[in-house]
Write a protein that holds these residues in place. Sequence first.
Motif, PDB file in Angstrom:
ATOM      1  N   ASP A 116       0.901  -1.322   0.014  1.00 29.30           N
ATOM      2  CA  ASP A 116       0.586   0.094   0.195  1.00 29.30           C
ATOM      3  C   ASP A 116       0.729   0.890  -0.279  1.00 29.30           C
ATOM      4  O   ASP A 116       0.682   2.460  -0.961  1.00 29.30           O
ATOM      5  CB  ASP A 116      -0.593   0.198   1.322  1.00 29.30           C
ATOM      6  N   MET A 168       0.504  -0.113  -4.711  1.00 32.71           N
ATOM      7  CA  MET A 168       0.261  -1.084  -5.163  1.00 32.71           C
ATOM      8  C   MET A 168      -0.961  -1.207  -4.755  1.00 32.71           C
ATOM      9  O   MET A 168      -1.583  -2.397  -4.443  1.00 32.71           O
ATOM     10  CB  MET A 168       1.197  -2.154  -5.258  1.00 32.71           C
ATOM     11  N   THR A 169      -1.826  -0.543  -4.565  1.00 35.95           N
ATOM     12  CA  THR A 169      -3.028  -0.283  -3.944  1.00 35.95           C
ATOM     13  C   THR A 169      -3.893  -1.567  -5.152  1.00 35.95           C
ATOM     14  O   THR A 169      -3.816  -1.258  -6.079  1.00 35.95           O
ATOM     15  CB  THR A 169      -4.017   0.098  -4.079  1.00 35.95           C
ATOM     16  N   GLY A 170      -4.431  -2.146  -4.559  1.00 33.45           N
ATOM     17  CA  GLY A 170      -4.856  -3.874  -4.692  1.00 33.45           C
ATOM     18  C   GLY A 170      -4.247  -4.669  -4.454  1.00 33.45           C
ATOM     19  O   GLY A 170      -4.749  -5.724  -4.978  1.00 33.45           O
ATOM     20  N   ALA A 171      -3.161  -5.226  -4.912  1.00 35.46           N
ATOM     21  CA  ALA A 171      -2.037  -6.277  -4.549  1.00 35.46           C
ATOM     22  C   ALA A 171      -1.920  -6.985  -3.384  1.00 35.46           C
ATOM     23  O   ALA A 171      -1.535  -5.956  -2.354  1.00 35.46           O
ATOM     24  CB  ALA A 171      -0.687  -5.340  -5.608  1.00 35.46           C
ATOM     25  N   GLN A 220      -1.178 -11.657  -6.249  1.00 33.70           N
ATOM     26  CA  GLN A 220      -2.392 -10.721  -7.217  1.00 33.70           C
ATOM     27  C   GLN A 220      -2.079  -8.818  -6.889  1.00 33.70           C
ATOM     28  O   GLN A 220      -2.308  -7.971  -6.505  1.00 33.70           O
ATOM     29  CB  GLN A 220      -3.825 -10.417  -6.468  1.00 33.70           C
ATOM     30  N   THR A 221      -1.961  -8.963  -8.461  1.00 36.43           N
ATOM     31  CA  THR A 221      -0.924  -8.070  -8.298  1.00 36.43           C
ATOM     32  C   THR A 221      -2.478  -6.427  -8.640  1.00 36.43           C
ATOM     33  O   THR A 221      -1.899  -5.141  -7.944  1.00 36.43           O
ATOM     34  CB  THR A 221      -0.147  -6.918  -9.660  1.00 36.43           C
ATOM     35  N   ASN A 222      -4.143  -6.614  -8.995  1.00 36.87           N
ATOM     36  CA  ASN A 222      -4.779  -5.489  -8.879  1.00 36.87           C
ATOM     37  C   ASN A 222      -5.923  -6.500  -8.240  1.00 36.87           C
ATOM     38  O   ASN A 222      -6.017  -7.313  -8.467  1.00 36.87           O
ATOM     39  CB  ASN A 222      -5.077  -5.052 -10.542  1.00 36.87           C
ATOM     40  N   ALA A 223      -6.753  -5.036  -8.047  1.00 31.70           N
ATOM     41  CA  ALA A 223      -7.983  -6.122  -7.359  1.00 31.70           C
ATOM     42  C   ALA A 223      -8.520  -6.612  -8.499  1.00 31.70           C
ATOM     43  O   ALA A 223      -8.574  -6.320  -9.537  1.00 31.70           O
ATOM     44  CB  ALA A 223      -8.404  -4.889  -6.568  1.00 31.70           C
ATOM     45  N   GLU A 277      -7.879 -10.016  -9.730  1.00 22.34           N
ATOM     46  CA  GLU A 277      -7.282 -11.652 -10.700  1.00 22.34           C
ATOM     47  C   GLU A 277      -7.078 -11.618 -10.350  1.00 22.34           C
ATOM     48  O   GLU A 277      -6.639 -11.859  -8.812  1.00 22.34           O
ATOM     49  CB  GLU A 277      -5.839 -10.516 -10.588  1.00 22.34           C
ATOM     50  N   GLU A 314       6.301  -3.870 -11.112  1.00 24.03           N
ATOM     51  CA  GLU A 314       5.607  -4.084 -10.073  1.00 24.03           C
ATOM     52  C   GLU A 314       6.235  -5.440  -9.262  1.00 24.03           C
ATOM     53  O   GLU A 314       7.105  -5.644  -8.402  1.00 24.03           O
ATOM     54  CB  GLU A 314       4.650  -5.202 -10.696  1.00 24.03           C
TER      55      GLU A 314
END
Length: 563
Positions: A393, A397-400, A425-428, A430, A443
Amino acid sequence: MLLHLAIKNLAIIEQTSIELGPGLNVLTGETGAGKSIIIDALSLVLGDRARTETIRRGARQAEVQALFRLPADAEVAERLRAQDLGGDEDPGPVAGATLDVVVRRIVAPNGKGRVYINGALVTVSTLAEVTRGLVDLSSQHQHTALLDASGHLDLLDRFGGLMALRARFDAAWRALVQARRERDGLSQRETARATREDFVRFQLGEIDEVNPVPGEDEELARERERLAHGERLLTGAREVESVLCGRSSAVSDQLLGALRTLDRLVTIDATLQPLAARLESARIELEDIAFETRRYGDRVDMDPRRLEQVEERLDALKKLKRKHGLDLQAVLARAAELRAELAGFESLEDAVRQADEAVRAAEGQALEAAQALSEARVAAAGALEARVGEELDSLVMTGARIRFDLARGEALGPAGLDRGELLIQTNAGEEMRPLARIASGGELSRLLLALKRVLTHVDPVHTCIFDEVDTGVGGAVAEVIGQKMREIAAERQVVAITHLAQIAAQAHHHLQVEKRTVDGRTATRVRALDAGERTEEIARMLGGLQITERTREHAAELLALVH
């Protein structure tokens, strides 16, 4: 840590040396200056595949040399000693001592390069093996220990402070492996026992049937000679007896006549008495010889049946010697060995039963230790996920999110009951994927930075290389990234290649990669910056081509905030 990196005739680098120190080392420079070549060079001394097209045009070969200094009791040092590559100055696994390791890699146009570790010629595979875990190079997956799923459980155990539980399980596992090895060995012997026992009994039966006696073959050989020449021996014995005593002109009669003559002479001359005595003695001795010869002749055996028996016995003894030893003594020794082995078979069944019981007991202890370790890992995995999530955060990397995927294996193994791997999980929205499947270099670098920040106290890797960590970020986030690198560098050497001034300002050592044209050819060099040059370089990174006094003041302010 990595102290020195020398590069010669690699791509556009003709020759340069890089001196690195403890803490955070930053390399900056214009795009295309050759920063990626430095990463390529480091990859070569870590065992990466060499590409002949990277040799500088017109050069005979390319060469990279690196000097590492590491704790003498580190795992890498132990692997070097196992390959006898510690060098003459190796102090041994002494806590607090250090070991210098020099790696030299030569890339030749014909593909037949050479690799040296502390002066010893080795293969590329050996280089890759012994340097494993020495450097985390985030732009090359094969050098990033955190991407190796096989080491994730070890990291979790270190992070969770579970090493005492792990040591307890490791001891129980080793005891179980040893118990199984002993049981399996006995079981194999038991499986082969019936066949072997029949063979042993057969061999021992052959010997016992003949029942040899020490020296018997020699005595029988002499008897066979006597039986084979019985007639000759009898004739000769009788001839000797006849000559001595058995005929009218026998030697004994002639000696008796001579003795009578000598006795008459003694009456005339007494000095002849000793000769008479000696002649009497000789006559008696000859008569005794004749008597013994007659007795010998009476005992001469010319029985052909006995001769046949002796031949058969000798033949049986000969077969035993040919099969079991050079002489009868060796045959008898072999019989003793076979009897001992036969006695051992009788106790083997009991030994197998006892070994089975020992395995069951060891399995119970190992399972108990593994279950305790597994329960503790579940709690540690949750804590690790939360800590890394906070770091991600802060790195925008919000959502990771990461998840430590713990799963029970089908059976106990060297790591216990669990199989474990870090997923991200690199993005919400996924799916969770293994770390090694992250495509974005930025990333990946930021994730590794987050993990390194959390695992600083437990990760055994000594040098961390971050390339492209600044991709897609700037401003305050870049400053956070720089701060985290500096925090990691308090306990590990960190090398970062960056385009961001906020990160460069955090460095303990700042090196500039610059490209020049010399005699019509492009060449790259790397040099350490002093305080003034460093301010100018950070100002360049902030202001681009147009550097103003205000930009320089901003650069100086960035440096002042850190230092």
